[in-house]
Structure formats: structure tokens, C-alpha cells
Design an enzyme around this catalytic site. Sequence first.
Site, PDB file in Angstrom:
ATOM      1  N   GLY A  72       0.786  -1.227   0.000  1.00  0.00           N
ATOM      2  CA  GLY A  72       0.000   0.000   0.000  1.00  0.00           C
ATOM      3  C   GLY A  72       0.816   1.273   0.000  1.00  0.00           C
ATOM      4  O   GLY A  72       0.384   2.290   0.554  1.00  0.00           O
ATOM      5  N   LEU A  73       2.006   1.247  -0.607  1.00  0.00           N
ATOM      6  CA  LEU A  73       2.843   2.443  -0.747  1.00  0.00           C
ATOM      7  C   LEU A  73       3.147   3.106   0.593  1.00  0.00           C
ATOM      8  O   LEU A  73       3.137   4.332   0.737  1.00  0.00           O
ATOM      9  CB  LEU A  73       2.190   3.451  -1.703  1.00  0.00           C
ATOM     10  CG  LEU A  73       2.059   2.988  -3.155  1.00  0.00           C
ATOM     11  CD1 LEU A  73       1.263   3.993  -3.973  1.00  0.00           C
ATOM     12  CD2 LEU A  73       3.429   2.788  -3.781  1.00  0.00           C
ATOM     13  N   CYS A 130      -0.918   3.041  -9.855  1.00  0.00           N
ATOM     14  CA  CYS A 130      -1.607   3.068  -8.563  1.00  0.00           C
ATOM     15  C   CYS A 130      -3.007   3.671  -8.739  1.00  0.00           C
ATOM     16  O   CYS A 130      -3.284   4.323  -9.741  1.00  0.00           O
ATOM     17  CB  CYS A 130      -0.791   3.856  -7.537  1.00  0.00           C
ATOM     18  SG  CYS A 130      -0.171   5.440  -8.128  1.00  0.00           S
ATOM     19  N   LYS A 167       5.834   4.171 -15.387  1.00  0.00           N
ATOM     20  CA  LYS A 167       5.747   2.768 -14.973  1.00  0.00           C
ATOM     21  C   LYS A 167       4.331   2.279 -15.257  1.00  0.00           C
ATOM     22  O   LYS A 167       3.362   2.743 -14.653  1.00  0.00           O
ATOM     23  CB  LYS A 167       6.081   2.593 -13.493  1.00  0.00           C
ATOM     24  CG  LYS A 167       6.197   1.122 -13.090  1.00  0.00           C
ATOM     25  CD  LYS A 167       6.831   0.967 -11.729  1.00  0.00           C
ATOM     26  CE  LYS A 167       7.140  -0.498 -11.440  1.00  0.00           C
ATOM     27  NZ  LYS A 167       7.822  -0.656 -10.131  1.00  0.00           N
ATOM     28  N   ILE A 193       7.506  -4.150 -16.222  1.00  0.00           N
ATOM     29  CA  ILE A 193       6.137  -3.794 -15.873  1.00  0.00           C
ATOM     30  C   ILE A 193       5.982  -3.698 -14.358  1.00  0.00           C
ATOM     31  O   ILE A 193       6.866  -4.134 -13.609  1.00  0.00           O
ATOM     32  CB  ILE A 193       5.127  -4.854 -16.390  1.00  0.00           C
ATOM     33  CG1 ILE A 193       5.498  -6.226 -15.835  1.00  0.00           C
ATOM     34  CG2 ILE A 193       5.041  -4.830 -17.885  1.00  0.00           C
ATOM     35  CD1 ILE A 193       4.550  -7.364 -16.176  1.00  0.00           C
ATOM     36  N   ASN A 194       4.849  -3.135 -13.944  1.00  0.00           N
ATOM     37  CA  ASN A 194       4.485  -3.244 -12.539  1.00  0.00           C
ATOM     38  C   ASN A 194       3.877  -4.629 -12.308  1.00  0.00           C
ATOM     39  O   ASN A 194       3.740  -5.422 -13.245  1.00  0.00           O
ATOM     40  CB  ASN A 194       3.487  -2.149 -12.165  1.00  0.00           C
ATOM     41  CG  ASN A 194       3.620  -1.714 -10.711  1.00  0.00           C
ATOM     42  OD1 ASN A 194       3.912  -2.531  -9.849  1.00  0.00           O
ATOM     43  ND2 ASN A 194       3.399  -0.435 -10.451  1.00  0.00           N
ATOM     44  N   GLY A 246      10.456  -7.812 -13.990  1.00  0.00           N
ATOM     45  CA  GLY A 246       9.388  -8.791 -13.799  1.00  0.00           C
ATOM     46  C   GLY A 246       9.931 -10.197 -13.769  1.00  0.00           C
ATOM     47  O   GLY A 246      10.060 -10.838 -14.803  1.00  0.00           O
TER      48      GLY A 246
END
Length: 346
Positions: A72-73, A130, A167, A193-194, A246
Amino acid sequence: MVDMRAALAGVALSNPVLTASGCAAAGRELNQFFDVSRLGAVVTKSIMPTARSGRPTPRMAETPSGMLNSIGLQGPGVDAFIAHDLAWLAEHGVRTIVSIAGGHTDDFALLARKLAGHPAVAALEVNISCPNVESRGQVFACDALASARVIGAVRRAADPAQPIFAKLSPDVTDIAHIARACADSGVDGFSLINTLLGMVIDTDTLAPALGGVTGGLSGPAIRPVAVRCVWQVRRALPHLPIIGMGGIRDGLDALQFVLAGASAVSVGTAMFGDPSAPVRVLAELEAALAERGFDSLADAVGFAHLDADRRPARQAGQARETGQTGQTGQTGQAGLAPAAAEAAAS
């Protein structure tokens, strides 16, 4: 020796191996295992305007060939980051790419202004993967217009000397479409990638294993998806550099990303089991390039996009120029059968 220097939108790196955002905070924790200034750059955990506690626990769950995280950052906020983490990185001579995140477009612009002109910031990674509070929680990077809006705001607020990398999320139908929207708004490159959005249900408690219910899937399980995304964006926008990530565990994994079009790679989840993974991957990638007859990393970037009839000729020529004629099984170090290499060189 292979020339391992890398270039990212005008940012010169001594080598192409970076940390992945979120897997090593701001790099200080890794310094007990190796000198982090040896890496091409450290990509920091995504920073937000103010301190954030993150999502409820449990926050991590193992899955076959990967893991889910729902952090959650969590972070100290940009001012504390600049005063402590960024200062430490500058003191230790670490090339730094700062990842920024926010729930509103204005958050990203504020962060870009705060970091503008800071001598320790080589580039910005704009984590648009996000949730977008302005759009009822939809992820910015899942919508071309929202992505373009954020990138445009960051480009206007950021120091022109600091390249910005978007990103992107793989959880879209057409990642090249999102990439083009970012390119039209002034992005200088991409981080691909994320994590993929996933979920695990605990079969003992019969409930979601993560406190936040869903989380980001990372690790080897997502590598084929990541390589595909790098390939597609490279094909669509070959003039813009890509940082590929990744599921990279070793040099051959990294090589796949380079061949697909990545100018640099980030190592993330592998560090949880092997904190020295980035420097090991660097050594293995250099060895893999040498074994295949490449004089430099740059020669290998996007190599898999060449027409089939051009790949053997180019690779055989490199092997001949460097005098690498040894064989591994039925093929030489350039990865060609001897007959094919001879035909290509004639």
C-alpha cells in the site's frame, strides 16, 4: 570484455542493472551486502507527498513461482525522503531514479516540483500503476487519458534535465496504446512492468490471505508477461528507452528483456531470497552477452526484433570480430550452428 554501459534518455549508467522500486526501500538496506554504488542505479520505493502507513496486515503471500504483496505504498513522505534517504544516496555516490506516486494528478506534479533540480536525482519513475482517487479508484495506467494527464503534469513540473519514465501496468488490453498516450504527453521512457493484480484465498481460514484482499503478483511467474510487454512497447515506440522488470532471477532472464528491447533491467523479488542478486545478475548478464558474441550491451538491445535472416549474420560477424570461435555442444559461443555461422560469414 563486454561494454556494459547503458543509456536511459541521456542518463549515462555504468551498467544496466537497477533495483526494482519497492523491493529495497532506498537502497540503504542492501549496502550491508554489497556496495550499491556498483549498480547502474537504485530505483527507490515510490514516494508520496505525505507519510503513509500502508494497507492492513497480512501484506504478503507466497504463490508458486512468485509472491503477492499488498504493502500500500507505505513511506515517510517526500520531505523526509529528501532529508534522509536521498541525502544518504548522494553521500554514497549512488545513481538514483526516484519513483513517485499519488492519488491525484496534482500529487505527481507536487512531487516533481519538490525533486526538480536536486543533483542526486538522475531521473523520475512515474508510478501511474496506482489507484486514481479522482476516478473512483481506477488505476491511472489502465486509462490512456488519465495516464497522459499525469505524464503531462509531471513533464511541466519536472526539471527538464530529469528524464521521466512511466511505470505501466500489464493489466490492460493494449499496453502499447497506453504507452503511446504517455509518449504524446512528453514521457522519455518506460518502466515495464508493474505487478499483476492477483488474489490468494487461505483454504484454512476460508478467507482472503491478504489484509487488503488483492495484491500485486511478482516473481518468475510474471516474466513471460513482462517480456511480452517490453516487446510490444519497443515495437510501437522504438525510439524511447525501456527499463525491463518482472521475475528476473539470473543473467539469462535479464538477457530476454534486453533482446526484447530493454536498455536496462531492474531486479526485485529475487532480492528477498538473495540480497546480492543484482550484482550476480550483472555478472551473469555480461557473461551471457560475451558467450553470444556481443561486444556491447547496446548491440543486444532489441536484437530479437531483427528479421530472422539478419540475426545470424550480425551475431556471426560479432563472434568473428571478437575471435570467439569456441563451441558449446553443436553451436559456437555466438549461438549458431557452425554451418550457419559459416554461411552467414561468407
